[in-house]
Design a protein around this motif. Structure first.
Motif, PDB file in Angstrom:
ATOM      1  N   ARG A   1     -18.233 -20.422  20.769  1.00 18.14           N
ATOM      2  CA  ARG A   1     -17.542 -21.280  19.806  1.00 18.14           C
ATOM      3  C   ARG A   1     -16.153 -20.732  19.476  1.00 18.14           C
ATOM      4  N   LYS A   2     -16.065 -19.417  19.311  1.00 17.16           N
ATOM      5  CA  LYS A   2     -14.772 -18.802  19.020  1.00 17.16           C
ATOM      6  C   LYS A   2     -13.800 -18.971  20.181  1.00 17.16           C
TER       7      LYS A   2
ATOM      8  N   VAL B   1     -13.977 -21.512  22.621  1.00 16.43           N
ATOM      9  CA  VAL B   1     -13.724 -22.902  23.004  1.00 16.43           C
ATOM     10  C   VAL B   1     -12.929 -23.652  21.941  1.00 16.43           C
ATOM     11  N   THR B   2     -13.220 -23.408  20.671  1.00 16.98           N
ATOM     12  CA  THR B   2     -12.598 -24.192  19.602  1.00 16.98           C
ATOM     13  C   THR B   2     -11.068 -24.182  19.649  1.00 16.98           C
ATOM     14  N   PRO B   3     -10.408 -23.023  19.844  1.00 15.53           N
ATOM     15  CA  PRO B   3      -8.932 -23.059  19.895  1.00 15.53           C
ATOM     16  C   PRO B   3      -8.371 -23.828  21.086  1.00 15.53           C
TER      17      PRO B   3
ATOM     18  N   ARG C   1      -9.077 -26.720  22.145  1.00 12.05           N
ATOM     19  CA  ARG C   1      -8.820 -28.125  21.835  1.00 12.05           C
ATOM     20  C   ARG C   1      -7.390 -28.305  21.352  1.00 12.05           C
ATOM     21  N   GLU C   2      -6.979 -27.435  20.442  1.00 11.65           N
ATOM     22  CA  GLU C   2      -5.622 -27.515  19.930  1.00 11.65           C
ATOM     23  C   GLU C   2      -4.599 -27.182  21.009  1.00 11.65           C
TER      24      GLU C   2
ATOM     25  N   ASN D   1     -13.759 -30.920  24.831  1.00  9.75           N
ATOM     26  CA  ASN D   1     -14.532 -31.576  23.774  1.00  9.75           C
ATOM     27  C   ASN D   1     -16.018 -31.603  24.124  1.00  9.75           C
TER      28      ASN D   1
ATOM     29  N   ASN E   1     -17.402 -28.162  23.575  1.00  9.31           N
ATOM     30  CA  ASN E   1     -17.507 -27.864  22.154  1.00  9.31           C
ATOM     31  C   ASN E   1     -18.690 -28.600  21.523  1.00  9.31           C
ATOM     32  N   GLU E   2     -18.859 -29.876  21.882  1.00 11.38           N
ATOM     33  CA  GLU E   2     -19.983 -30.653  21.344  1.00 11.38           C
ATOM     34  C   GLU E   2     -21.323 -30.082  21.817  1.00 11.38           C
TER      35      GLU E   2
ATOM     36  N   GLU F   1     -22.119 -26.983  19.793  1.00  8.49           N
ATOM     37  CA  GLU F   1     -22.614 -27.338  18.457  1.00  8.49           C
ATOM     38  C   GLU F   1     -24.038 -27.889  18.539  1.00  8.49           C
TER      39      GLU F   1
END
Length: 359
Positions: free
Chosen positions: A226-227, A229-231, A233-234, A267, A270-271, A274
């Protein structure tokens, strides 16, 4: 070997910004620098032996892959040849740097990514530091020392002339390298999914303490993903939207379309992460329910045993009072009668429990 198993010292704390110092696991391997120059008509590949061979080409597209970042003097020399900002070089040498992207002037784009590898023995996700630098007609890729080249598939495409790499510019090569990294996330998620299915099946059969430890391990590794992949996206969203708006010529309109597709893949990753994190909560509830049901079954058995022995203890207590005038004490069949009475009481109670479906 996972870097999280060894404490990495942040040697750059308190130093001047732009100080070149390697932050990562100690390595003594030789750094391998591979250069590929390509055009639509052909390509040329060579292993760089001296820094003069690493200079950007005046014709075609140059891809310089640096396998190993543990020697600051090498990174400094590459930075001198390609006029890389000291802060960029500092981030290249820092394996603890989180994913990011940044424009340095109008002609240089810098991206930090993390390659992920799933270790089937420890069931851990092991990250590898990856840095990409895009110039007008060149791309630099930096990766930690590993047993295999993670960008080998791109090199084979260029050599075979397959795909769109040789038909497009350096920005498409940057996209292709980032796409390889993101595709690896799907492979890691497939391994995590297999581990989750195995854990769920094991919990249904026989939940044990080791399964709880595995649940926490998977949950921790999903946190690592998560740490990472999340950045992204931006990063991809900014590359596909902001670069053309700022008048940058590094990202073409054609590559922007592929970057939007890469954004969709990120995305999805990331999904999925989650979703698996939510599934971990369900597995934890399943473990607790299984342990609770097992405890309830044990308590039910102990309760039944206690209830059966209550009347037996009552009978034994009466005939153990040793009063002088108790006819059954001197009766010839008193002992068989007492034992038989107890046996009948046990049978009646067991039949009653059976009828009530408590057994």
């Amino acid at each position: 070997m996972s870097s999280r198993k060894h404490k990495i010292e942040r040697k750059n704390l308190g130093t001047s910004p732009g100080t070149l110092q390697y932050i990562g696991l100690p390595l003594d391997n030789q750094i391998k620098i591979t250069r590929i120059d390509f055009t639509l008509e052909g390509h040329q590949k060579k292993i760089v032996q001296n820094y003069s061979e690493a200079s950007p080409s005046t014709t075609g597209i140059t891809w310089l892959n640096i396998d190993g970042i543990h020697k600051p003097e090498v990174i400094a020399e590459i930075g001198r040849l390609y006029q890389l900002h000291p802060l960029m070089q500092e981030d290249i040498l820092n394996t603890l740097q989180k994913p990011k992207f940044e424009f340095f002037g109008e002609n240089t784009l810098f991206i930090v990514l993390k390659w992920l590898e799933y270790n089937p023995h420890t069931r851990e996700v092991e990250p590898e530091h990856v840095a990409l630098v895009l110039g007008p007609r060149w791309v630099l890729s930096f990766q930690e020392e590993r047993s295999r080249d993670i960008f080998e598939v791109i090199r084979k495409r260029i050599e075979a002339g397959a795909g769109k790499t040789r038909q497009n510019g350096a920005d498409y090569l940057l996209y292709a390298l980032a796409d390889v990294v993101v595709d690896q996330y799907f492979r890691v998620l497939d391994c995590v999914e297999e581990n989750l299915d195995r854990l769920e099946e094991a919990l249904f059969k026989n939940a044990e303490q080791k399964h709880l430890e595995e649940i926490y391990t998977v949950k921790r590794e999903l946190g690592v993903m998560r740490k990472v992949v999340t950045p992204l996206r931006e990063i991809t969203l900014s590359l596909s939207r902001e670069a053309p708006l700022n008048g940058q010529s590094l990202i073409s309109a054609n590559t922007e379309i592929y970057l939007r597709d890469l954004y969709d893949h990120i995305n999805q990753v990331n999904e999925t992460v989650e979703l698996y994190r939510d599934q971990m909560t369900s597995l934890m509830d399943l473990y607790n329910s299984t342990i609770s049901n097992r405890l309830n079954n044990v308590m039910k058995v102990l309760t039944i045993i206690s209830v059966i022995f209550m009347p037996l203890t009552f009978v034994a207590g009466i005939y153990g009072m040793n009063f002088e005038y108790m006819p059954e004490l001197h009766w010839r069949y008193g002992y068989p009668f007492a034992m038989g009475l107890m046996a009948v009481m046990v049978v009646i109670m067991l039949l009653w429990f059976r009828r009530k479906r408590w057994l």
